[in-house]
Design a protein around this motif. Structure first.
Motif, PDB file in Angstrom:
ATOM      1  N   ALA A 224      47.781   8.921  32.125  1.00 14.37           N
ATOM      2  CA  ALA A 224      47.111   8.247  31.016  1.00 14.37           C
ATOM      3  C   ALA A 224      45.789   8.943  30.730  1.00 14.37           C
ATOM      4  N   LEU A 225      45.467   9.067  29.461  1.00 12.38           N
ATOM      5  CA  LEU A 225      44.236   9.728  29.068  1.00 12.38           C
ATOM      6  C   LEU A 225      43.017   8.917  29.477  1.00 12.38           C
ATOM      7  N   TYR A 226      43.177   7.601  29.545  1.00 11.33           N
ATOM      8  CA  TYR A 226      42.058   6.721  29.886  1.00 11.33           C
ATOM      9  C   TYR A 226      42.384   5.930  31.147  1.00 11.33           C
ATOM     10  N   GLY A 227      41.378   5.845  32.047  1.00 10.66           N
ATOM     11  CA  GLY A 227      41.590   5.176  33.323  1.00 10.66           C
ATOM     12  C   GLY A 227      41.967   3.715  33.183  1.00 10.66           C
ATOM     13  N   GLY A 228      41.408   3.026  32.167  1.00 15.77           N
ATOM     14  CA  GLY A 228      41.734   1.625  31.970  1.00 15.77           C
ATOM     15  C   GLY A 228      43.199   1.408  31.669  1.00 15.77           C
ATOM     16  N   THR A 229      43.790   2.337  30.905  1.00 10.96           N
ATOM     17  CA  THR A 229      45.210   2.236  30.593  1.00 10.96           C
ATOM     18  C   THR A 229      46.061   2.472  31.837  1.00 10.96           C
ATOM     19  N   ALA A 230      45.668   3.448  32.641  1.00 12.41           N
ATOM     20  CA  ALA A 230      46.403   3.714  33.884  1.00 12.41           C
ATOM     21  C   ALA A 230      46.396   2.476  34.781  1.00 12.41           C
ATOM     22  N   LYS A 231      45.269   1.786  34.836  1.00 10.91           N
ATOM     23  CA  LYS A 231      45.171   0.579  35.653  1.00 10.91           C
ATOM     24  C   LYS A 231      46.108  -0.508  35.136  1.00 10.91           C
ATOM     25  N   VAL A 251      38.426   9.527  34.382  1.00 15.20           N
ATOM     26  CA  VAL A 251      37.483   8.433  34.579  1.00 15.20           C
ATOM     27  C   VAL A 251      36.125   8.865  34.032  1.00 15.20           C
ATOM     28  N   GLY A 252      35.629   8.172  33.033  1.00 15.53           N
ATOM     29  CA  GLY A 252      34.354   8.496  32.421  1.00 15.53           C
ATOM     30  C   GLY A 252      33.191   7.859  33.155  1.00 15.53           C
ATOM     31  N   ASP A 255      33.269   4.188  33.440  1.00 12.31           N
ATOM     32  CA  ASP A 255      34.494   3.615  34.008  1.00 12.31           C
ATOM     33  C   ASP A 255      34.635   3.872  35.500  1.00 12.31           C
ATOM     34  N   LEU A 256      33.555   4.241  36.189  1.00 14.15           N
ATOM     35  CA  LEU A 256      33.672   4.627  37.591  1.00 14.15           C
ATOM     36  C   LEU A 256      34.154   3.491  38.478  1.00 14.15           C
ATOM     37  N   ASP A 257      33.948   2.263  38.040  1.00 12.59           N
ATOM     38  CA  ASP A 257      34.445   1.135  38.836  1.00 12.59           C
ATOM     39  C   ASP A 257      35.967   1.138  38.935  1.00 12.59           C
ATOM     40  N   LEU A 258      36.625   1.845  38.007  1.00  8.48           N
ATOM     41  CA  LEU A 258      38.080   1.915  38.051  1.00  8.48           C
ATOM     42  C   LEU A 258      38.587   2.665  39.278  1.00  8.48           C
ATOM     43  N   VAL A 259      37.725   3.515  39.866  1.00  8.23           N
ATOM     44  CA  VAL A 259      38.141   4.261  41.051  1.00  8.23           C
ATOM     45  C   VAL A 259      38.576   3.296  42.156  1.00  8.23           C
ATOM     46  N   ASP A 260      37.839   2.199  42.317  1.00  6.03           N
ATOM     47  CA  ASP A 260      38.182   1.216  43.351  1.00  6.03           C
ATOM     48  C   ASP A 260      39.561   0.609  43.091  1.00  6.03           C
ATOM     49  N   LEU A 303      42.227  12.103  39.874  1.00  7.08           N
ATOM     50  CA  LEU A 303      41.116  11.583  39.089  1.00  7.08           C
ATOM     51  C   LEU A 303      40.371  12.733  38.431  1.00  7.08           C
ATOM     52  N   GLY A 304      40.233  12.662  37.117  1.00  4.98           N
ATOM     53  CA  GLY A 304      39.502  13.678  36.379  1.00  4.98           C
ATOM     54  C   GLY A 304      38.118  13.176  36.002  1.00  4.98           C
ATOM     55  N   PHE A 305      37.095  13.986  36.295  1.00  5.92           N
ATOM     56  CA  PHE A 305      35.720  13.636  35.957  1.00  5.92           C
ATOM     57  C   PHE A 305      35.170  14.689  35.001  1.00  5.92           C
ATOM     58  N   ASN A 306      34.567  14.249  33.911  1.00  4.24           N
ATOM     59  CA  ASN A 306      33.977  15.179  32.944  1.00  4.24           C
ATOM     60  C   ASN A 306      32.632  15.660  33.467  1.00  4.24           C
ATOM     61  N   CYS A 307      32.671  16.739  34.242  1.00  6.14           N
ATOM     62  CA  CYS A 307      31.468  17.225  34.909  1.00  6.14           C
ATOM     63  C   CYS A 307      30.779  18.321  34.102  1.00  6.14           C
ATOM     64  N   GLY A 308      30.869  18.260  32.801  1.00  8.63           N
ATOM     65  CA  GLY A 308      30.214  19.253  31.971  1.00  8.63           C
ATOM     66  C   GLY A 308      28.781  18.906  31.637  1.00  8.63           C
ATOM     67  N   TYR A 309      28.255  17.831  32.227  1.00 11.84           N
ATOM     68  CA  TYR A 309      26.890  17.402  31.941  1.00 11.84           C
ATOM     69  C   TYR A 309      25.885  18.324  32.625  1.00 11.84           C
ATOM     70  N   GLU A 310      24.663  18.355  32.097  1.00 14.15           N
ATOM     71  CA  GLU A 310      23.594  19.161  32.674  1.00 14.15           C
ATOM     72  C   GLU A 310      22.335  18.319  32.798  1.00 14.15           C
ATOM     73  N   GLY A 311      21.396  18.796  33.630  1.00 13.24           N
ATOM     74  CA  GLY A 311      20.112  18.148  33.745  1.00 13.24           C
ATOM     75  C   GLY A 311      20.169  16.862  34.553  1.00 13.24           C
ATOM     76  N   ALA A 312      19.219  15.961  34.247  1.00 12.12           N
ATOM     77  CA  ALA A 312      19.093  14.712  34.994  1.00 12.12           C
ATOM     78  C   ALA A 312      20.326  13.839  34.862  1.00 12.12           C
ATOM     79  N   ALA A 313      20.942  13.843  33.680  1.00 10.62           N
ATOM     80  CA  ALA A 313      22.148  13.033  33.478  1.00 10.62           C
ATOM     81  C   ALA A 313      23.266  13.499  34.407  1.00 10.62           C
ATOM     82  N   ALA A 314      23.368  14.831  34.575  1.00 11.27           N
ATOM     83  CA  ALA A 314      24.408  15.371  35.455  1.00 11.27           C
ATOM     84  C   ALA A 314      24.166  14.948  36.897  1.00 11.27           C
TER      85      ALA A 314
END
Length: 489
Positions: A224-231, A251-252, A255-260, A303-314
């Motif tokens: 599933a493209l979205y973790g909520g749908t997979a759940k 998992v965006g 949506d990290l709570d979906l990991v649990d 689990l796929g994580f969009n790790c393309g962020y940079e800086g403090a947000a990353a």
């Protein structure tokens, strides 16, 4: 391929065309064999609709009343394929003989639906979404296929396909754009018979169906493209503890709570069936999103994580991911974990730090011929700053077995000795057992070092040097699903 395999639903599609080749080979054995095969209808029951029209007629005549496996395979140099009218003219009169129909050409979808509507012995059906050029999906067919057991579709028509779902043993649904309650009603109708269910879903789900029990389900795959749908799908399909399966989703940050919730898939209900099972982790660094795959027994969570962020947000995102993955260890009773690192890690150190907190006893570094082996090893298992930033510690301090797969001969492994020796002595002084085995997989230079000082020097500090030559060896008896960047269905 034998005659007994052409109607098997799990026969690879490409293998269907080997049957005519094998038939032609057997006809050349002798005149007796040739005469026997020509007079045996079962040898002609594999029907390629893209064969020349005259040949198609001849093969159907020789097939007689035998059950047909209908597919398409066009080969370069075989001339122009028959038109739809030509195909219908020879197949429609025999549609009651079709036991297996597998069309992977979008232009043949509506033709396939019209053919199977009249086949009461149909057992296996495989169709892809129709192309725009072939028109809209036909909806006026009335299906009477009481023997249908295996179905693979790239669409779900409402409510027509509900009839097809009765008594199914395997159902594969790919590239669906929406979920409808009628789909789950159809699943409920075959809950007592279904053994394999695969679904690939590209959108959000706005329905939450009731849970359905599948007592005979042997394999479940959800992409599933979205973790909520997979759940939602995971919670709706309840299989026995022995069921195998894969869940792959993204998992965006929100949506990290979906990991649990999703991680419960690796711990089947009904007891501690997998308590003694090792959990493996595979990390794919070269892809965006970055994939973490947890495999436990016969089940896998990707689990796929969009790790393309940079800086403090990353940095904040990485800390959140690390906290979530670290929380999985108590859930799996602090398992001995194996980790595969694919790709060049130097520029993705923050991702490696996410997993270095795991209790990793086995580590595989898979490199391309253009990666620097010494630099990669030092970066992966080297020193890094602690969370407080005041000191340094070794990554993967509990590592016992390091496996390097690197297909090149342009390297002198003796450059690794001083670094590994320092790491080994410091960790042993801290109470860790240290590295016990260093394995080279597919390394062309291994023959030159087998009797060298390199082996002796590592042996003196308790490290055995071994080699793996076969393709499966470098996977280290992992059960994880290969090719994380590809579809699982």
């Amino acid at each position: 391929m034998g005659l007994d395999r052409i109607h098997d639903h799990d026969t690879p599609y490409e293998a269907l065309n080997t049957h005519p080749v094998e038939r032609a080979r057997l006809r050349c054995v002798s005149r007796l064999w040739n005469s026997f095969i020509i007079d045996s209808p079962n040898f002609w029951s594999s029907i390629n609709i893209y064969a020349p029209h005259a040949e198609l007629i001849e093969f159907l005549e020789r097939a007689g009343d035998s059950a047909l496996c209908v597919y398409h395979q066009w080969a370069c140099g075989s001339g122009k394929p028959p038109t739809r009218n030509q195909i219908e003219s020879v197949l429609v009169p025999r549609q009651g003989q079709i036991r297996t129909l597998r069309f992977l050409n979008p232009g043949l979808c509506n033709l396939g639906l019209s053919l199977v509507a009249g086949s009461k012995i149909l057992r296996t059906l495989e169709l892809v979404r129709p192309s725009p050029a072939s028109g809209l999906l036909i909806n006026d067919c009335r299906f009477e296929n009481p023997l249908l057991r295996h179905m693979s579709l790239e669409f779900w028509r409402l409510p027509q396909d509900m009839v097809l779902a009765l008594n199914l043993e395997s159902l594969v649904l790919r590239d669906l754009d929406y979920l409808d309650l009628s789909l789950f009603r159809a699943l409920s109708s075959c809950s007592e018979s279904l053994r394999r269910f695969h679904i690939r879903f590209n959108g959000h789900s706005f329905v939450e169906p009731d849970a359905i029990s599948f007592p005979r389900l042997e394999e479940l795959r959800i992409q599933a493209l979205y973790g909520g749908t997979a759940k939602i799908i995971m919670n709706a399909v309840i299989g026995p503890p022995s069921m195998s399966g894969i869940i792959k989703t993204i998992v965006g940050p929100s949506d990290l709570d979906l990991v649990d919730d999703l991680s419960s898939f690796l711990l089947p209900t009904g007891g501690n069936a997998l308590d003694a099972t090792t959990t493996t982790v595979e990390l794919e660094l070269d892809q965006i999103p970055t994939w973490f795959e947890y495999t436990r027994g016969k089940r896998s969570l990707q689990l796929g994580f969009n790790c393309g962020y940079e800086g403090a947000a990353a940095q904040m995102y990485f800390k959140l991911i690390q906290a979530k993955l670290r929380a999985l260890n108590p859930l799996y009773q602090d398992p001995v974990t194996s980790l595969i690192v694919l790709g060049y890690v130097r520029w993705r150190m923050n991702l490696l730090d996410i997993t270095s907190c795991c209790n990793v006893h086995k580590l595989v570094i898979r490199l391309s011929p253009f990666d620097g082996l010494a630099e990669q090893v030092e970066t992966t298992i080297g020193e890094h700053a602690t969370n407080d930033g005041d000191s340094f510690e070794w990554r993967f301090a509990g590592l016992r077995h390091l496996i390097l797969t690197w297909s090149t001969s342009c390297f002198d492994p003796t450059h690794l000795v001083p670094y590994i020796e320092r790491r080994q002595l410091e960790l042993q002084a801290m109470g860790y057992p240290g590295l016990e085995e260093l394995t080279f997989a597919h390394c062309d230079f291994f023959d030159g070092i087998e009797d060298s000082d390199f082996v002796d020097k590592l042996g003196r500090i308790g490290i055995a040097v071994t080699e793996i030559k076969d393709d499966d060896g470098c996977r280290c008896d992992f059960h994880s699903f290969r090719s994380l960047d590809r579809n699982i269905i």
